[in-house]
Scaffold this motif. Structure first.
Motif, PDB file in Angstrom:
ATOM      1  N   ALA A  51       0.837  -1.202   0.000  1.00  0.00           N
ATOM      2  CA  ALA A  51       0.000   0.000   0.000  1.00  0.00           C
ATOM      3  C   ALA A  51       0.877   1.260   0.000  1.00  0.00           C
ATOM      4  O   ALA A  51       0.588   2.224  -0.712  1.00  0.00           O
ATOM      5  N   VAL A  55       0.785   3.973  -3.084  1.00  0.00           N
ATOM      6  CA  VAL A  55       0.505   5.392  -2.860  1.00  0.00           C
ATOM      7  C   VAL A  55       1.682   6.244  -3.319  1.00  0.00           C
ATOM      8  O   VAL A  55       1.504   7.310  -3.925  1.00  0.00           O
ATOM      9  N   SER A  56       2.895   5.764  -3.071  1.00  0.00           N
ATOM     10  CA  SER A  56       4.088   6.514  -3.482  1.00  0.00           C
ATOM     11  C   SER A  56       4.196   6.604  -4.997  1.00  0.00           C
ATOM     12  O   SER A  56       4.516   7.663  -5.546  1.00  0.00           O
ATOM     13  N   ALA A  58       1.670   6.301  -7.142  1.00  0.00           N
ATOM     14  CA  ALA A  58       0.568   7.163  -7.587  1.00  0.00           C
ATOM     15  C   ALA A  58       0.923   8.630  -7.347  1.00  0.00           C
ATOM     16  O   ALA A  58       0.675   9.488  -8.204  1.00  0.00           O
ATOM     17  N   GLY A  59       1.517   8.921  -6.201  1.00  0.00           N
ATOM     18  CA  GLY A  59       1.935  10.288  -5.905  1.00  0.00           C
ATOM     19  C   GLY A  59       2.988  10.775  -6.878  1.00  0.00           C
ATOM     20  O   GLY A  59       2.988  11.943  -7.292  1.00  0.00           O
ATOM     21  N   LEU A  65      -3.145  10.646  -4.307  1.00  0.00           N
ATOM     22  CA  LEU A  65      -4.087   9.872  -3.502  1.00  0.00           C
ATOM     23  C   LEU A  65      -4.077  10.309  -2.047  1.00  0.00           C
ATOM     24  O   LEU A  65      -5.101  10.311  -1.382  1.00  0.00           O
ATOM     25  N   LEU A  66      -2.906  10.643  -1.549  1.00  0.00           N
ATOM     26  CA  LEU A  66      -2.789  11.116  -0.166  1.00  0.00           C
ATOM     27  C   LEU A  66      -2.153  12.498  -0.167  1.00  0.00           C
ATOM     28  O   LEU A  66      -0.954  12.629  -0.371  1.00  0.00           O
ATOM     29  N   ILE A 125       6.575   7.498   2.375  1.00  0.00           N
ATOM     30  CA  ILE A 125       5.881   8.087   1.228  1.00  0.00           C
ATOM     31  C   ILE A 125       6.495   9.436   0.885  1.00  0.00           C
ATOM     32  O   ILE A 125       6.754   9.736  -0.281  1.00  0.00           O
TER      33      ILE A 125
END
Length: 199
Positions: A51, A55-56, A58-59, A65-66, A125
């Motif tokens: 996860a 997220v990393s 996607a970032g 995302l975050l 992240i």
């Protein structure tokens, strides 16, 4: 094969995941003597770290995302699990070292390990996103593969530390007390270092 990139990935993983070794040793200590307990620890660690990686990545691609403002509040997860474990320890007495946090008397639960791993990875992240953003597709693959291989190594090291006679004895005697303290400490550290609640 770019050995420099592999070395960079390995170094970055080690630096950002040293604290996970303590948690893994505690979790493996809890899982000792429970059938499939160690498998649940490994699955939870992989689930949580995958996860973090997702997220990393996607970032890095700008998906956001975050948002950065949310990352400090990930500290609430280990804090809540630590408080719950401490409350159960107080309620049930010192002989309840097996099932918390998130366990059922069979060692730690997969989702509890995953949640703490993910929450504890807020700083990861923050480090991974800018590196991934400049790594290119080939570099991202190298980072992902190296990281996932090193998760297995981290699990082996955590189990190794938990199985050492001195460490195992300390974990058997104090692990059920130490785990809530470590989780609460990690949660507070994430919240404070991230500036949550104006701290």
């Amino acid at each position: 094969m770019d050995l420099g990139l592999i070395g960079q990935a390995a170094g970055m993983f080690a630096v950002t995941n040293l604290d996970d070794l303590v948690l893994l040793a505690l979790y493996f200590g809890q899982a000792a003597g429970h059938r499939r307990g160690g498998i649940r620890v490994v699955l939870g660690q992989y689930l949580g770290f995958t996860a973090i990686l997702a997220v990393s990545i996607a970032g890095a691609f700008g998906a956001g995302l975050l948002p950065a403002s949310v990352i400090p509040y990930l500290g609430v997860l280990p804090l809540a699990l630590g408080i719950r474990a401490a409350w159960r320890l107080r309620r049930d007495g010192d002989n309840d070292g097996d099932g918390e946090p998130g366990g059922t008397g069979t060692g730690p639960a997969v989702l509890a390990v995953a949640a703490v791993t993910f929450a504890n990875g807020g700083d990861n992240i923050g480090v991974y996103v800018p590196v991934f953003a400049t790594a290119g597709a080939g570099g991202l693959i190298v980072f992902a593969v190296v990281f996932l291989v090193l998760v297995a190594l981290w699990c082996l090291l955590g189990r190794f530390f938990a199985a050492r006679r001195v460490v195992a004895g300390a974990l058997a005697r104090w692990g059920h007390v130490l785990l809530p303290v470590v989780l609460i400490g990690i949660g507070l550290l994430i919240l404070v270092e991230g500036g949550a609640f104006g701290l």
